[in-house]
Design a protein around this motif. Structure first.
Motif: not given
Length: 321
Positions: A104-113, A115-124, A139-142
């Motif tokens: 669901a997170i990946i789908d959200y990023l693809k839909a809203n950002y 060309g994004y690149t994941i720089v880091q992922a954290d779990a709480k 994430i970064t976009v450009g």
């Protein structure tokens, strides 16, 4: 499992709606490289050692003019912690492999950002470290950076500021919209202001929440973005539900709203020393059923960010939320 991404960047977070790539209009920033320990305030380095004495392989980034982020190893696990430039410890997360993020997170990023690149992922996790309660993705976009927060199922919840606080900012009573002030004066004669904050969605102010006390009853009042009344709920001692969707603040019925001048002098000294230039928003004194003071909570803003500090009954600092 892919190699855990430990590289950290900092930039300016999006302050406008980002439903699609065409709608993203952030304040752009060139992504800087990590800084050396000698460029980190000694009090911040000391705070890392105090809170994480077994930390190794530490690298640093400055995420805002008043915040620093440390990436390190602890018990062979990747960690990332954020500190205020005063040394106050703000938050910590477990660095995880982005490939393990919920779909669901990946789908959200693809839909809203796009060309994004994941720089880091954290779990709480819960305090026992056994149950995941949410995720954060950097994430970064450009050349523009975004930090987004999701719940345990991968549902988007909010954007975050560099020091980990919600984009919704605390608001002083004098800064309330005139429409809100007028409404409160007309409908809650003699009320005592407690605190207020903006509500935001994808960087856009969508409304305001104001907490007041009248005749020993706490009210949580919602307004829209232009200050028009939306709903109200009571919270705390003697409160009855008045409708609306916002829940009460969940404070103990023995918590009492107090003025800044009613705080112990040691509390004021601590805040002035460690958060120079802060703006007081609200405070409560916590008491047990016998009326004995248990501690104090103080909410304030600094450089546009919201903070909440806790002190014991003597005024000794306990933690920053």
């Amino acid at each position: 499992m892919n190699k855990i991404i430990l590289v950290l960047f900092c930039g300016v977070f999006a302050l406008s709606s980002c439903k699609t790539q065409d709608l993203i209009s952030p304040v752009a920033s060139t992504l800087p490289t990590a800084i050396g320990t000698t460029n980190v305030p000694a009090v911040v380095v000391a705070s890392l050692s105090k809170n994480f004495p077994t930390a190794t392989n530490t690298t640093w980034n400055q995420t805002s003019p008043t915040s620093f982020m440390a990436t390190f190893k602890q018990n062979n696990a990747g960690k990332v912690a954020t500190f205020q430039n005063t040394g106050a410890f703000l938050k910590v997360g477990d660095v995880i492999d982005p490939a393990t993020l919920p779909t669901a997170i990946i789908d959200y990023l693809k839909a809203n950002y796009a060309g994004y690149t994941i720089v880091q992922a954290d779990a709480k996790f819960t305090k026992d470290g056994l149950i995941v309660i949410g995720y954060e993705t950097l994430i970064t976009v450009g050349t523009t950076q975004y930090e987004l927060e999701f719940d345990a199922t991968g549902k988007f919840t909010k954007l975050e500021t560099p020091d980990g606080h919600d984009e919704g900012a605390g608001i002083a009573q004098t800064a309330l919209l005139p429409a809100i002030t007028t409404y409160l004066g007309a409908n809650y004669v003699g009320y005592v202001f407690k605190e207020a904050e903006s509500k935001m969605s994808l960087g856009v102010v969508t409304g305001y929440k104001v907490e007041i006390v009248q005749n020993n009853v706490k009210y949580n009042i919602l307004f829209d973005a232009v200050g028009t009344f939306v709903s109200v709920n009571t919270g705390g001692k003697g409160g009855d539900n008045h409708g609306g969707n916002e829940q009460g603040n969940g404070q103990n019925g023995n918590d009492v709203v107090i003025a800044q001048t009613d705080l112990p002098a040691i509390v004021g000294t601590y805040l002035t020393t460690n958060f120079a230039g802060y703006v007081f928003v609200g405070a409560v004194v916590e008491k047990n059923t016998a009326g004995t003071v248990l501690g104090y909570e103080v909410k304030f803003t600094l450089a546009g960010k919201s903070y909440e500090t806790e002190f014991d009954a003597t005024g000794k600092f306990l933690k920053l939320n």
